[in-house]
Write a protein that holds these residues in place. Structure first.
Motif, PDB file in Angstrom:
ATOM      1  N   THR A  36       0.835  -1.202   0.000  1.00 23.71           N
ATOM      2  CA  THR A  36       0.000   0.000   0.000  1.00 23.71           C
ATOM      3  C   THR A  36       0.869   1.252   0.000  1.00 23.71           C
ATOM      4  OG1 THR A  36      -1.808  -1.171   1.096  1.00 23.71           O
ATOM      5  CG2 THR A  36      -1.823   1.232   1.247  1.00 23.71           C
ATOM      6  N   GLN A  37       1.893   1.275   0.836  1.00 22.87           N
ATOM      7  CA  GLN A  37       2.797   2.427   0.878  1.00 22.87           C
ATOM      8  C   GLN A  37       3.501   2.634  -0.460  1.00 22.87           C
ATOM      9  OE1 GLN A  37       5.472   2.053   4.201  1.00 22.87           O
ATOM     10  NE2 GLN A  37       3.780   1.890   5.652  1.00 22.87           N
ATOM     11  N   LEU A  38       3.833   1.534  -1.117  1.00 20.77           N
ATOM     12  CA  LEU A  38       4.505   1.623  -2.415  1.00 20.77           C
ATOM     13  C   LEU A  38       3.527   1.862  -3.565  1.00 20.77           C
ATOM     14  CD1 LEU A  38       7.084  -1.284  -1.993  1.00 20.77           C
ATOM     15  CD2 LEU A  38       7.541   1.185  -1.912  1.00 20.77           C
ATOM     16  N   ARG A  39       2.245   1.872  -3.238  1.00 21.97           N
ATOM     17  CA  ARG A  39       1.196   2.027  -4.250  1.00 21.97           C
ATOM     18  C   ARG A  39       1.269   0.908  -5.298  1.00 21.97           C
ATOM     19  NH1 ARG A  39      -1.513   6.599  -3.771  1.00 21.97           N
ATOM     20  NH2 ARG A  39      -2.028   6.790  -5.974  1.00 21.97           N
ATOM     21  N   ALA A  40       1.665  -0.260  -4.837  1.00 24.35           N
ATOM     22  CA  ALA A  40       1.715  -1.467  -5.673  1.00 24.35           C
ATOM     23  C   ALA A  40       0.362  -2.149  -5.525  1.00 24.35           C
ATOM     24  CB  ALA A  40       2.863  -2.364  -5.234  1.00 24.35           C
ATOM     25  N   TRP A  41      -0.622  -1.611  -6.240  1.00 27.10           N
ATOM     26  CA  TRP A  41      -2.012  -1.978  -5.996  1.00 27.10           C
ATOM     27  C   TRP A  41      -2.343  -3.412  -6.347  1.00 27.10           C
ATOM     28  CZ3 TRP A  41      -3.071   1.047  -2.507  1.00 27.10           C
ATOM     29  CH2 TRP A  41      -2.768   2.405  -2.550  1.00 27.10           C
ATOM     30  N   GLU A  42      -1.785  -3.958  -7.399  1.00 28.01           N
ATOM     31  CA  GLU A  42      -2.088  -5.355  -7.729  1.00 28.01           C
ATOM     32  C   GLU A  42      -1.591  -6.290  -6.631  1.00 28.01           C
ATOM     33  OE1 GLU A  42      -1.760  -6.967 -11.585  1.00 28.01           O
ATOM     34  OE2 GLU A  42      -2.244  -5.064 -12.560  1.00 28.01           O
ATOM     35  N   GLU A  97     -10.577  -7.499   9.890  1.00 29.64           N
ATOM     36  CA  GLU A  97     -11.176  -6.520   8.990  1.00 29.64           C
ATOM     37  C   GLU A  97     -10.158  -5.874   8.051  1.00 29.64           C
ATOM     38  OE1 GLU A  97     -14.012  -2.608   9.364  1.00 29.64           O
ATOM     39  OE2 GLU A  97     -12.503  -2.949  10.910  1.00 29.64           O
ATOM     40  N   GLY A  98      -8.944  -5.720   8.492  1.00 28.27           N
ATOM     41  CA  GLY A  98      -7.926  -5.049   7.693  1.00 28.27           C
ATOM     42  C   GLY A  98      -7.680  -5.682   6.337  1.00 28.27           C
ATOM     43  N   GLY A  99      -7.818  -6.976   6.244  1.00 24.33           N
ATOM     44  CA  GLY A  99      -7.655  -7.642   4.960  1.00 24.33           C
ATOM     45  C   GLY A  99      -8.720  -7.212   3.971  1.00 24.33           C
ATOM     46  N   TRP A 100      -9.959  -7.183   4.425  1.00 25.21           N
ATOM     47  CA  TRP A 100     -11.078  -6.777   3.566  1.00 25.21           C
ATOM     48  C   TRP A 100     -10.923  -5.324   3.123  1.00 25.21           C
ATOM     49  CZ3 TRP A 100     -14.253 -10.570   2.056  1.00 25.21           C
ATOM     50  CH2 TRP A 100     -14.365 -11.716   2.868  1.00 25.21           C
ATOM     51  N   ILE A 101     -10.591  -4.452   4.088  1.00 23.77           N
ATOM     52  CA  ILE A 101     -10.463  -3.025   3.790  1.00 23.77           C
ATOM     53  C   ILE A 101      -9.300  -2.796   2.828  1.00 23.77           C
ATOM     54  CG2 ILE A 101      -9.958  -0.750   4.782  1.00 23.77           C
ATOM     55  CD1 ILE A 101     -12.774  -1.822   5.519  1.00 23.77           C
ATOM     56  N   GLY A 102      -8.168  -3.443   3.090  1.00 25.20           N
ATOM     57  CA  GLY A 102      -7.003  -3.288   2.223  1.00 25.20           C
ATOM     58  C   GLY A 102      -7.241  -3.803   0.819  1.00 25.20           C
ATOM     59  N   TRP A 103      -7.900  -4.934   0.732  1.00 20.33           N
ATOM     60  CA  TRP A 103      -8.226  -5.529  -0.578  1.00 20.33           C
ATOM     61  C   TRP A 103      -9.126  -4.586  -1.375  1.00 20.33           C
ATOM     62  CZ3 TRP A 103     -11.743 -10.493  -0.887  1.00 20.33           C
ATOM     63  CH2 TRP A 103     -11.861 -10.911  -2.219  1.00 20.33           C
ATOM     64  N   ALA A 104     -10.193  -4.114  -0.722  1.00 24.62           N
ATOM     65  CA  ALA A 104     -11.125  -3.218  -1.411  1.00 24.62           C
ATOM     66  C   ALA A 104     -10.445  -1.909  -1.807  1.00 24.62           C
ATOM     67  CB  ALA A 104     -12.337  -2.939  -0.517  1.00 24.62           C
ATOM     68  N   TYR A 105      -9.626  -1.368  -0.928  1.00 23.37           N
ATOM     69  CA  TYR A 105      -8.959  -0.096  -1.234  1.00 23.37           C
ATOM     70  C   TYR A 105      -8.019  -0.248  -2.428  1.00 23.37           C
ATOM     71  CZ  TYR A 105      -6.434   4.258  -0.679  1.00 23.37           C
ATOM     72  OH  TYR A 105      -5.869   5.481  -0.908  1.00 23.37           O
ATOM     73  N   ALA A 106      -7.297  -1.345  -2.479  1.00 22.44           N
ATOM     74  CA  ALA A 106      -6.407  -1.583  -3.621  1.00 22.44           C
ATOM     75  C   ALA A 106      -7.209  -1.680  -4.915  1.00 22.44           C
ATOM     76  CB  ALA A 106      -5.571  -2.848  -3.396  1.00 22.44           C
ATOM     77  N   LEU A 107      -8.336  -2.374  -4.871  1.00 24.08           N
ATOM     78  CA  LEU A 107      -9.194  -2.456  -6.048  1.00 24.08           C
ATOM     79  C   LEU A 107      -9.693  -1.070  -6.453  1.00 24.08           C
ATOM     80  CD1 LEU A 107     -11.250  -5.649  -5.156  1.00 24.08           C
ATOM     81  CD2 LEU A 107      -9.650  -5.406  -7.082  1.00 24.08           C
ATOM     82  N   ARG A 108     -10.064  -0.260  -5.483  1.00 23.45           N
ATOM     83  CA  ARG A 108     -10.530   1.096  -5.766  1.00 23.45           C
ATOM     84  C   ARG A 108      -9.423   1.900  -6.450  1.00 23.45           C
ATOM     85  NH1 ARG A 108     -10.067   5.443  -6.903  1.00 23.45           N
ATOM     86  NH2 ARG A 108     -10.989   7.349  -6.174  1.00 23.45           N
ATOM     87  N   GLU A 109      -8.211   1.768  -5.952  1.00 25.11           N
ATOM     88  CA  GLU A 109      -7.093   2.510  -6.536  1.00 25.11           C
ATOM     89  C   GLU A 109      -6.800   2.065  -7.965  1.00 25.11           C
ATOM     90  OE1 GLU A 109      -5.300   5.234  -5.349  1.00 25.11           O
ATOM     91  OE2 GLU A 109      -7.013   5.241  -3.982  1.00 25.11           O
ATOM     92  N   MET A 110      -7.166   0.843  -8.303  1.00 27.48           N
ATOM     93  CA  MET A 110      -7.012   0.354  -9.678  1.00 27.48           C
ATOM     94  C   MET A 110      -8.250   0.676 -10.523  1.00 27.48           C
ATOM     95  SD  MET A 110      -5.006  -3.295  -9.262  1.00 27.48           S
ATOM     96  CE  MET A 110      -6.252  -4.087  -8.251  1.00 27.48           C
ATOM     97  N   GLN A 111      -9.165   1.467  -9.950  1.00 21.14           N
ATOM     98  CA  GLN A 111     -10.406   1.879 -10.619  1.00 21.14           C
ATOM     99  C   GLN A 111     -11.397   0.733 -10.798  1.00 21.14           C
ATOM    100  OE1 GLN A 111     -10.923   5.204 -11.002  1.00 21.14           O
ATOM    101  NE2 GLN A 111      -8.940   5.307  -9.988  1.00 21.14           N
ATOM    102  N   HIS A 112     -11.299  -0.298  -9.989  1.00 25.23           N
ATOM    103  CA  HIS A 112     -12.255  -1.413  -9.999  1.00 25.23           C
ATOM    104  C   HIS A 112     -13.270  -1.177  -8.875  1.00 25.23           C
ATOM    105  CE1 HIS A 112      -9.717  -3.399 -12.893  1.00 25.23           C
ATOM    106  NE2 HIS A 112      -8.710  -3.493 -12.042  1.00 25.23           N
ATOM    107  N   ILE A 113     -14.061  -0.131  -9.035  1.00 27.60           N
ATOM    108  CA  ILE A 113     -14.951   0.329  -7.969  1.00 27.60           C
ATOM    109  C   ILE A 113     -16.044  -0.694  -7.669  1.00 27.60           C
ATOM    110  CG2 ILE A 113     -16.391   2.236  -7.154  1.00 27.60           C
ATOM    111  CD1 ILE A 113     -13.434   2.994  -7.840  1.00 27.60           C
ATOM    112  N   THR A 114     -16.633  -1.257  -8.687  1.00 26.73           N
ATOM    113  CA  THR A 114     -17.696  -2.248  -8.476  1.00 26.73           C
ATOM    114  C   THR A 114     -17.164  -3.447  -7.700  1.00 26.73           C
ATOM    115  OG1 THR A 114     -18.808  -1.537 -10.491  1.00 26.73           O
ATOM    116  CG2 THR A 114     -19.416  -3.698  -9.639  1.00 26.73           C
ATOM    117  N   GLU A 115     -15.966  -3.885  -8.038  1.00 27.61           N
ATOM    118  CA  GLU A 115     -15.362  -5.017  -7.335  1.00 27.61           C
ATOM    119  C   GLU A 115     -15.019  -4.645  -5.896  1.00 27.61           C
ATOM    120  OE1 GLU A 115     -14.549  -3.876 -10.324  1.00 27.61           O
ATOM    121  OE2 GLU A 115     -14.345  -5.541 -11.730  1.00 27.61           O
ATOM    122  N   ALA A 116     -14.539  -3.425  -5.683  1.00 29.97           N
ATOM    123  CA  ALA A 116     -14.224  -2.968  -4.320  1.00 29.97           C
ATOM    124  C   ALA A 116     -15.484  -2.969  -3.462  1.00 29.97           C
ATOM    125  CB  ALA A 116     -13.602  -1.576  -4.369  1.00 29.97           C
TER     126      ALA A 116
END
Length: 137
Positions: A31-37, A54-73
Motif C-alpha cells: 500500500t505504501q509503495l502504491r503497488a495496488w495489484e 477486517e484489515g484484509g477486507w479493507i485493504g483488498w477493497a482499497y487496492a481495487l478502488r485505486e485500480m479503478q475497480h470500484i464495483t469489485e471494491a
C-alpha cells in the motif's frame, strides 16, 4: 526504508509466510509503495485466511478502488459486511465512497451517515475526501 522492509519480508520462512502479522506487513508495504495489484492479492489472501480480520477486507477493497475497480471494491466490502458491518465505521465510509463514485448518491449518504454514527471523526473526513464530491452539493 521500503527496500529494507521488503528484504526482511523476503527472509520470512515459507512456513511463516501466511501468518497474519506477516501478511499485514506485506499489505502495508504494498500500500505504501502504491503497488495496488500486489496489495489486492495480499488483501484477498488475508480476507480469505483470516475473515475475522477486517484489515484484509479493507485493504483488498482499497487496492481495487485505486485500480479503478470500484464495483469489485464495493462487492468485497459487501461480502465483509455481515461479519464487520455492525461496528466498522471505515467499512461504511469506504462503501459511501464507492457508492458515490458509482453514482448512487442516496445509498452513499446512508452509508456515510452510518459511518459517522459509529465514529464522528468521519464527518470531517467526508468533507475532505474527493470520492464523496457528489455529496458536497
Amino acid at each position: 526504508m521500503s527496500a529494507a522492509a521488503a528484504a526482511e519480508l523476503d527472509r520470512v520462512k515459507s512456513a511463516d509466510a501466511h501468518r497474519l502479522d506477516v501478511l499485514e506487513v506485506r499489505l502495508d508495504l504494498h500500500t505504501q509503495l502504491r503497488a495496488w495489484e500486489q496489495a489486492s492479492g495480499v488483501g484477498e489472501l488475508l480476507a480469505r485466511l483470516f475473515p475475522d480480520y477486517e484489515g484484509g477486507w479493507i485493504g483488498w477493497a482499497y487496492a481495487l478502488r485505486e485500480m479503478q475497480h470500484i464495483t469489485e471494491a464495493r462487492a468485497v466490502l459487501l461480502e465483509a459486511e455481515p461479519k464487520h458491518g455492525l461496528k466498522s465505521a471505515v467499512l461504511h465510509f469506504n462503501l459511501a465512497c464507492y457508492y458515490a463514485l458509482l453514482g448512487d448518491v442516496t445509498v452513499a449518504r446512508q452509508r456515510l451517515r452510518r459511518a459517522c454514527q459509529l465514529d464522528a471523526s468521519f464527518k470531517q473526513a467526508a468533507k475532505d475526501d474527493p470520492d464523496l464530491k457528489s455529496l458536497w452539493v
